[in-house]
Design a protein around this motif. Structure first.
Motif, PDB file in Angstrom:
ATOM      1  N   UNK A   1      14.112   2.617  15.765  1.00  0.00           N
ATOM      2  CA  UNK A   1      15.194   2.064  14.956  1.00  0.00           C
ATOM      3  C   UNK A   1      14.682   1.823  13.534  1.00  0.00           C
ATOM      4  N   UNK A   2      15.527   2.035  12.553  1.00  0.00           N
ATOM      5  CA  UNK A   2      15.130   1.853  11.154  1.00  0.00           C
ATOM      6  C   UNK A   2      14.604   0.441  10.894  1.00  0.00           C
ATOM      7  N   UNK A   3      15.083  -0.544  11.661  1.00  0.00           N
ATOM      8  CA  UNK A   3      14.658  -1.933  11.474  1.00  0.00           C
ATOM      9  C   UNK A   3      13.353  -2.269  12.195  1.00  0.00           C
ATOM     10  N   UNK A   4      12.833  -1.343  13.032  1.00  0.00           N
ATOM     11  CA  UNK A   4      11.609  -1.638  13.779  1.00  0.00           C
ATOM     12  C   UNK A   4      10.475  -1.956  12.815  1.00  0.00           C
ATOM     13  N   UNK A   5       9.869  -3.118  12.993  1.00  0.00           N
ATOM     14  CA  UNK A   5       8.775  -3.517  12.108  1.00  0.00           C
ATOM     15  C   UNK A   5       7.456  -2.948  12.613  1.00  0.00           C
ATOM     16  N   UNK A   6       6.747  -2.259  11.716  1.00  0.00           N
ATOM     17  CA  UNK A   6       5.461  -1.635  12.011  1.00  0.00           C
ATOM     18  C   UNK A   6       4.377  -2.349  11.218  1.00  0.00           C
ATOM     19  N   UNK A   7       3.200  -2.491  11.828  1.00  0.00           N
ATOM     20  CA  UNK A   7       2.056  -3.060  11.119  1.00  0.00           C
ATOM     21  C   UNK A   7       1.320  -1.920  10.449  1.00  0.00           C
ATOM     22  N   UNK A   8       1.221  -1.990   9.130  1.00  0.00           N
ATOM     23  CA  UNK A   8       0.542  -0.966   8.340  1.00  0.00           C
ATOM     24  C   UNK A   8      -0.759  -1.580   7.854  1.00  0.00           C
ATOM     25  N   UNK A   9      -1.907  -0.904   8.159  1.00  0.00           N
ATOM     26  CA  UNK A   9      -3.213  -1.468   7.816  1.00  0.00           C
ATOM     27  C   UNK A   9      -4.107  -0.469   7.102  1.00  0.00           C
ATOM     28  N   UNK A  10      -3.524   0.508   6.440  1.00  0.00           N
ATOM     29  CA  UNK A  10      -4.339   1.494   5.745  1.00  0.00           C
ATOM     30  C   UNK A  10      -3.997   1.489   4.259  1.00  0.00           C
ATOM     31  N   UNK A  11      -4.273   2.587   3.588  1.00  0.00           N
ATOM     32  CA  UNK A  11      -4.035   2.674   2.153  1.00  0.00           C
ATOM     33  C   UNK A  11      -2.578   2.392   1.798  1.00  0.00           C
ATOM     34  N   UNK A  12      -1.651   2.647   2.731  1.00  0.00           N
ATOM     35  CA  UNK A  12      -0.235   2.404   2.456  1.00  0.00           C
ATOM     36  C   UNK A  12       0.038   0.921   2.188  1.00  0.00           C
ATOM     37  N   UNK A  13      -0.603   0.071   2.958  1.00  0.00           N
ATOM     38  CA  UNK A  13      -0.407  -1.372   2.781  1.00  0.00           C
ATOM     39  C   UNK A  13      -0.815  -1.787   1.368  1.00  0.00           C
ATOM     40  N   UNK A  14      -1.955  -1.279   0.912  1.00  0.00           N
ATOM     41  CA  UNK A  14      -2.443  -1.629  -0.423  1.00  0.00           C
ATOM     42  C   UNK A  14      -1.566  -0.998  -1.504  1.00  0.00           C
ATOM     43  N   UNK A  15      -1.267   0.297  -1.348  1.00  0.00           N
ATOM     44  CA  UNK A  15      -0.508   1.011  -2.374  1.00  0.00           C
ATOM     45  C   UNK A  15       0.946   0.562  -2.463  1.00  0.00           C
ATOM     46  N   UNK A  16       1.576   0.349  -1.323  1.00  0.00           N
ATOM     47  CA  UNK A  16       3.003   0.030  -1.326  1.00  0.00           C
ATOM     48  C   UNK A  16       3.304  -1.462  -1.383  1.00  0.00           C
ATOM     49  N   UNK A  17       2.421  -2.282  -0.797  1.00  0.00           N
ATOM     50  CA  UNK A  17       2.739  -3.697  -0.661  1.00  0.00           C
ATOM     51  C   UNK A  17       1.691  -4.632  -1.265  1.00  0.00           C
ATOM     52  N   UNK A  18       0.603  -4.071  -1.813  1.00  0.00           N
ATOM     53  CA  UNK A  18      -0.418  -4.873  -2.481  1.00  0.00           C
ATOM     54  C   UNK A  18      -1.157  -5.817  -1.539  1.00  0.00           C
ATOM     55  N   UNK A  19      -1.292  -5.420  -0.273  1.00  0.00           N
ATOM     56  CA  UNK A  19      -1.962  -6.273   0.702  1.00  0.00           C
ATOM     57  C   UNK A  19      -2.816  -5.402   1.616  1.00  0.00           C
ATOM     58  N   UNK A  20      -3.761  -6.022   2.320  1.00  0.00           N
ATOM     59  CA  UNK A  20      -4.602  -5.278   3.254  1.00  0.00           C
ATOM     60  C   UNK A  20      -3.804  -4.804   4.460  1.00  0.00           C
ATOM     61  N   UNK A  21      -2.777  -5.575   4.816  1.00  0.00           N
ATOM     62  CA  UNK A  21      -1.891  -5.180   5.900  1.00  0.00           C
ATOM     63  C   UNK A  21      -0.505  -5.733   5.623  1.00  0.00           C
TER      64      UNK A  21
END
Length: 157
Positions: free
Chosen positions: A90-110
Motif C-alpha cells: 500500500x502507498x501508505x505502508x511505512x518502510x524503514x530506510x537506513x541507507x544513503x536514501x535516508x541521508x539524501x532524502x530526509x537528512x537522517x541516518x534512518x
C-alpha cells in the motif's frame, strides 16, 4: 516567482496528511520463530522477529480487503536483496530506510517513510489503485518487522 506558501525553506512540505495504518500485504513473507510465513497465515500467539524488540508475540490479526493506492518495489532496489522479490505494498505502508536514501532524502541516518515517498519512477513505481488483501497485526505496540526482506512498520506511530 514561486509562492512562499508551497513549502518550507528546507524543501519539506509545510503540511503533511496523517498516514493511516492499512496493514501489511497479506502475500508478504514475515520472519517468525517458526521460519518464514505469509502474513495471511499468522495466528495470535505466533512469535514474530522484529528489528526493534527481538521476538514479540502476536496478540491479534485483522484481515481486510481494501481498494487502495499501490506502490511496486523491484527486487533488490532498496539494498542488497531488499526486497527479496518484486512486491506490491500500500502507498501508505511505512518502510524503514537506513541507507544513503535516508541521508539524501530526509537528512537522517534512518527514516520511517510511506512507500509512496520513495517512488523514483524506475525501481519504485506507482502501481495504480487495486483491491489488496491486507493484514493488520496487533502486538500491543508498533514494531519494525521484516516483510520480504524490507523493514516495515507493523502499526501506527
Amino acid at each position: 516567482m514561486k509562492p512562499h506558501t508551497v513549502g518550507r525553506a528546507d524543501g519539506d512540505f509545510a503540511v503533511r496528511l496523517p498516514v493511516e495504518d492499512v496493514g501489511l500485504w497479506a502475500e508478504g513473507v514475515i520472519l517468525t520463530a517458526q521460519g518464514e510465513r505469509c502474513a495471511r497465515d499468522l495466528r495470535p500467539g505466533d512469535r514474530v522477529i522484529t528489528r526493534d524488540a527481538g521476538m514479540v508475540t502476536l496478540r491479534g490479526l485483522t484481515r481486510q480487503r481494501l481498494y487502495t493506492a499501490l506502490v511496486h518495489i523491484r527486487a533488490g532496489s532498496l539494498g542488497h536483496s531488499r526486497p527479496e522479490r518484486d512486491m506490491i505494498v500500500p502507498a501508505e505502508q511505512r518502510l524503514l530506510v537506513r541507507d544513503w536514501r535516508a541521508k539524501a532524502l530526509f537528512g537522517a541516518d534512518q527514516a520511517l517513510v510511506a512507500a509512496a515517498r520513495l517512488v523514483d519512477g524506475e525501481f519504485v513505481t506507482h502501481a495504480g489503485m487495486a483491491m489488496l488483501d491486507l493484514c493488520r497485526l496487533d502486538f500491543g505496540a508498533a514494531h519494525i518487522l521484516y516483510l520480504d526482506g524490507l523493514e516495515v512498520a507493523s502499526g501506527p506511530r
